[in-house]
Write a protein that holds these residues in place. Structure first.
Motif, PDB file in Angstrom:
ATOM      1  N   VAL A 105      44.197  -0.768  24.427  1.00  0.00           N
ATOM      2  CA  VAL A 105      43.647  -1.329  23.191  1.00  0.00           C
ATOM      3  C   VAL A 105      44.683  -1.198  22.079  1.00  0.00           C
ATOM      4  CG1 VAL A 105      41.902  -1.032  21.389  1.00  0.00           C
ATOM      5  CG2 VAL A 105      41.232  -0.925  23.803  1.00  0.00           C
ATOM      6  N   ARG A 106      45.228  -0.002  21.919  1.00  0.00           N
ATOM      7  CA  ARG A 106      46.248   0.235  20.886  1.00  0.00           C
ATOM      8  C   ARG A 106      47.418  -0.738  21.041  1.00  0.00           C
ATOM      9  NH1 ARG A 106      49.975   5.118  21.966  1.00  0.00           N
ATOM     10  NH2 ARG A 106      50.640   3.539  23.451  1.00  0.00           N
ATOM     11  N   ASP A 107      47.904  -0.893  22.254  1.00  0.00           N
ATOM     12  CA  ASP A 107      49.053  -1.764  22.494  1.00  0.00           C
ATOM     13  C   ASP A 107      48.710  -3.234  22.259  1.00  0.00           C
ATOM     14  OD1 ASP A 107      50.341   0.584  23.064  1.00  0.00           O
ATOM     15  OD2 ASP A 107      50.445   0.235  25.228  1.00  0.00           O
ATOM     16  N   HIS A 108      47.513  -3.630  22.620  1.00  0.00           N
ATOM     17  CA  HIS A 108      47.069  -5.007  22.370  1.00  0.00           C
ATOM     18  C   HIS A 108      47.028  -5.290  20.862  1.00  0.00           C
ATOM     19  CE1 HIS A 108      44.843  -8.726  23.296  1.00  0.00           C
ATOM     20  NE2 HIS A 108      44.221  -8.480  22.152  1.00  0.00           N
ATOM     21  N   LEU A 109      46.550  -4.333  20.090  1.00  0.00           N
ATOM     22  CA  LEU A 109      46.425  -4.512  18.645  1.00  0.00           C
ATOM     23  C   LEU A 109      47.765  -4.433  17.926  1.00  0.00           C
ATOM     24  CD1 LEU A 109      43.190  -2.419  18.000  1.00  0.00           C
ATOM     25  CD2 LEU A 109      43.403  -4.925  18.038  1.00  0.00           C
ATOM     26  N   ALA A 110      48.771  -3.833  18.546  1.00  0.00           N
ATOM     27  CA  ALA A 110      50.080  -3.665  17.896  1.00  0.00           C
ATOM     28  C   ALA A 110      50.667  -4.994  17.435  1.00  0.00           C
ATOM     29  CB  ALA A 110      51.044  -2.953  18.835  1.00  0.00           C
ATOM     30  N   ALA A 111      50.426  -6.054  18.165  1.00  0.00           N
ATOM     31  CA  ALA A 111      50.974  -7.369  17.816  1.00  0.00           C
ATOM     32  C   ALA A 111      50.460  -7.873  16.468  1.00  0.00           C
ATOM     33  CB  ALA A 111      50.630  -8.380  18.907  1.00  0.00           C
ATOM     34  N   HIS A 112      49.355  -7.351  15.992  1.00  0.00           N
ATOM     35  CA  HIS A 112      48.768  -7.801  14.728  1.00  0.00           C
ATOM     36  C   HIS A 112      49.367  -7.087  13.508  1.00  0.00           C
ATOM     37  CE1 HIS A 112      45.859 -10.223  16.847  1.00  0.00           C
ATOM     38  NE2 HIS A 112      45.498  -9.169  17.559  1.00  0.00           N
ATOM     39  N   GLY A 113      50.139  -6.038  13.723  1.00  0.00           N
ATOM     40  CA  GLY A 113      50.733  -5.324  12.603  1.00  0.00           C
ATOM     41  C   GLY A 113      49.719  -4.647  11.701  1.00  0.00           C
ATOM     42  N   LEU A 114      48.665  -4.110  12.283  1.00  0.00           N
ATOM     43  CA  LEU A 114      47.605  -3.466  11.506  1.00  0.00           C
ATOM     44  C   LEU A 114      48.117  -2.231  10.765  1.00  0.00           C
ATOM     45  CD1 LEU A 114      44.824  -3.523  14.240  1.00  0.00           C
ATOM     46  CD2 LEU A 114      45.190  -5.192  12.419  1.00  0.00           C
ATOM     47  N   ARG A 115      47.547  -1.988   9.619  1.00  0.00           N
ATOM     48  CA  ARG A 115      47.903  -0.795   8.854  1.00  0.00           C
ATOM     49  C   ARG A 115      47.293   0.458   9.479  1.00  0.00           C
ATOM     50  NH1 ARG A 115      46.883   0.426   2.460  1.00  0.00           N
ATOM     51  NH2 ARG A 115      47.871   2.468   2.504  1.00  0.00           N
ATOM     52  N   ARG A 116      46.072   0.328   9.989  1.00  0.00           N
ATOM     53  CA  ARG A 116      45.437   1.489  10.632  1.00  0.00           C
ATOM     54  C   ARG A 116      44.360   1.054  11.597  1.00  0.00           C
ATOM     55  NH1 ARG A 116      43.893   2.549   5.269  1.00  0.00           N
ATOM     56  NH2 ARG A 116      45.397   4.239   5.292  1.00  0.00           N
ATOM     57  N   ILE A 117      44.150   1.915  12.579  1.00  0.00           N
ATOM     58  CA  ILE A 117      43.034   1.808  13.516  1.00  0.00           C
ATOM     59  C   ILE A 117      42.267   3.120  13.368  1.00  0.00           C
ATOM     60  CG2 ILE A 117      42.310   1.594  15.928  1.00  0.00           C
ATOM     61  CD1 ILE A 117      45.089   0.311  16.471  1.00  0.00           C
ATOM     62  N   VAL A 118      40.975   3.029  13.155  1.00  0.00           N
ATOM     63  CA  VAL A 118      40.161   4.237  13.007  1.00  0.00           C
ATOM     64  C   VAL A 118      39.137   4.293  14.129  1.00  0.00           C
ATOM     65  CG1 VAL A 118      40.461   4.344  10.500  1.00  0.00           C
ATOM     66  CG2 VAL A 118      38.487   3.150  11.462  1.00  0.00           C
ATOM     67  N   LEU A 119      38.617   5.475  14.328  1.00  0.00           N
ATOM     68  CA  LEU A 119      37.528   5.680  15.281  1.00  0.00           C
ATOM     69  C   LEU A 119      36.793   6.937  14.878  1.00  0.00           C
ATOM     70  CD1 LEU A 119      38.218   8.202  17.468  1.00  0.00           C
ATOM     71  CD2 LEU A 119      39.956   6.573  18.127  1.00  0.00           C
ATOM     72  N   GLY A 120      35.630   7.108  15.435  1.00  0.00           N
ATOM     73  CA  GLY A 120      34.862   8.322  15.227  1.00  0.00           C
ATOM     74  C   GLY A 120      34.456   8.881  16.583  1.00  0.00           C
ATOM     75  N   THR A 121      34.593  10.171  16.765  1.00  0.00           N
ATOM     76  CA  THR A 121      34.181  10.803  18.010  1.00  0.00           C
ATOM     77  C   THR A 121      33.691  12.213  17.731  1.00  0.00           C
ATOM     78  OG1 THR A 121      34.829  11.387  20.265  1.00  0.00           O
ATOM     79  CG2 THR A 121      36.519  11.637  18.572  1.00  0.00           C
ATOM     80  N   ALA A 122      32.674  12.610  18.458  1.00  0.00           N
ATOM     81  CA  ALA A 122      32.170  13.970  18.335  1.00  0.00           C
ATOM     82  C   ALA A 122      32.750  14.881  19.415  1.00  0.00           C
ATOM     83  CB  ALA A 122      30.638  13.982  18.444  1.00  0.00           C
ATOM     84  N   ASP A 123      33.307  14.285  20.479  1.00  0.00           N
ATOM     85  CA  ASP A 123      33.660  15.131  21.614  1.00  0.00           C
ATOM     86  C   ASP A 123      34.908  14.733  22.397  1.00  0.00           C
ATOM     87  OD1 ASP A 123      32.705  12.789  22.705  1.00  0.00           O
ATOM     88  OD2 ASP A 123      31.239  13.738  24.020  1.00  0.00           O
ATOM     89  N   ALA A 124      35.628  13.703  21.987  1.00  0.00           N
ATOM     90  CA  ALA A 124      36.751  13.239  22.812  1.00  0.00           C
ATOM     91  C   ALA A 124      38.073  13.214  22.043  1.00  0.00           C
ATOM     92  CB  ALA A 124      36.431  11.857  23.373  1.00  0.00           C
ATOM     93  N   HIS A 125      38.247  14.122  21.114  1.00  0.00           N
ATOM     94  CA  HIS A 125      39.470  14.145  20.320  1.00  0.00           C
ATOM     95  C   HIS A 125      40.719  14.220  21.194  1.00  0.00           C
ATOM     96  CE1 HIS A 125      36.323  15.256  17.486  1.00  0.00           C
ATOM     97  NE2 HIS A 125      37.117  14.782  16.541  1.00  0.00           N
ATOM     98  N   GLY A 126      40.674  15.015  22.235  1.00  0.00           N
ATOM     99  CA  GLY A 126      41.834  15.177  23.114  1.00  0.00           C
ATOM    100  C   GLY A 126      42.257  13.891  23.790  1.00  0.00           C
ATOM    101  N   VAL A 127      41.297  13.060  24.160  1.00  0.00           N
ATOM    102  CA  VAL A 127      41.618  11.775  24.788  1.00  0.00           C
ATOM    103  C   VAL A 127      42.430  10.924  23.824  1.00  0.00           C
ATOM    104  CG1 VAL A 127      40.635   9.591  25.626  1.00  0.00           C
ATOM    105  CG2 VAL A 127      39.598  11.774  26.303  1.00  0.00           C
ATOM    106  N   TYR A 128      41.984  10.848  22.584  1.00  0.00           N
ATOM    107  CA  TYR A 128      42.637   9.997  21.597  1.00  0.00           C
ATOM    108  C   TYR A 128      43.961  10.574  21.110  1.00  0.00           C
ATOM    109  CZ  TYR A 128      38.151   7.746  21.869  1.00  0.00           C
ATOM    110  OH  TYR A 128      37.028   7.103  22.347  1.00  0.00           O
ATOM    111  N   GLU A 129      44.051  11.897  21.015  1.00  0.00           N
ATOM    112  CA  GLU A 129      45.298  12.527  20.594  1.00  0.00           C
ATOM    113  C   GLU A 129      46.427  12.256  21.583  1.00  0.00           C
ATOM    114  OE1 GLU A 129      43.895  16.533  20.146  1.00  0.00           O
ATOM    115  OE2 GLU A 129      43.312  16.204  18.056  1.00  0.00           O
ATOM    116  N   LYS A 130      46.105  12.099  22.858  1.00  0.00           N
ATOM    117  CA  LYS A 130      47.128  11.834  23.882  1.00  0.00           C
ATOM    118  C   LYS A 130      47.914  10.555  23.607  1.00  0.00           C
ATOM    119  CE  LYS A 130      44.654  13.993  27.695  1.00  0.00           C
ATOM    120  NZ  LYS A 130      43.948  13.727  28.965  1.00  0.00           N
TER     121      LYS A 130
END
Length: 148
Positions: A105-130
């Protein structure tokens, strides 16, 4: 927004697609409305509307064609994106699919030159930090209207 964290590859036997015709809408609704803490009880019409207004990602078993994971992105495709409804079927968890899906998802969105991608999680911080997500440097500047 740039991130140089290498994208983990999907495990062998799986493929990522943004083709909306491939999404198993009934399966995604079932997953989210019965097993995802943030969407328990979400009505099917709300899920359908959310998907219709979003960029949808599916991960599929290449042998069976069965969908095994899902993610949805709400974005203007210019400055901002919100990653949400990330779900991996219980039978496919622990295989690295979730991390690879989010990296895709991150790589697909990179082509758009977005300033930020946000998300909310209660339990999967480690997955996203990777793959480069970090906690907010200044969470005090963010506000919400509605449920918290």
């Amino acid at each position: 927004m740039t991130d140089t964290t290498p994208a983990p590859a999907l495990p062998d036997g799986y493929e990522l697609s943004t083709d909306p015709a491939r999404i198993d809408v009934g399966r995604v609704h079932h997953w989210l409305s019965t097993d995802a803490y943030w969407a328990i009880g979400r009505p099917r019409d709300k899920q359908d509307a959310a998907m219709a207004g979003s960029l949808n990602f599916g991960v599929y078993d290449t042998a069976s064609g069965e969908q095994v994971a899902y993610a949805r992105v709400v974005t203007d495709r210019a400055t901002f994106a919100w990653l949400c409804d990330v779900y991996v079927d219980r039978s496919a968890r622990g295989t690295g699919l979730g991390t690879a899906l989010v990296a895709g998802v991150r790589d697909h969105l990179a082509a758009h030159g977005l300033r930020r991608i946000v998300l909310g999680t209660a339990d999967a911080h480690g997955v996203y930090e990777k793959i480069g997500f970090k906690g907010l440097a200044d969470p005090g500047m963010w506000m919400v209207l509605g449920e918290q």
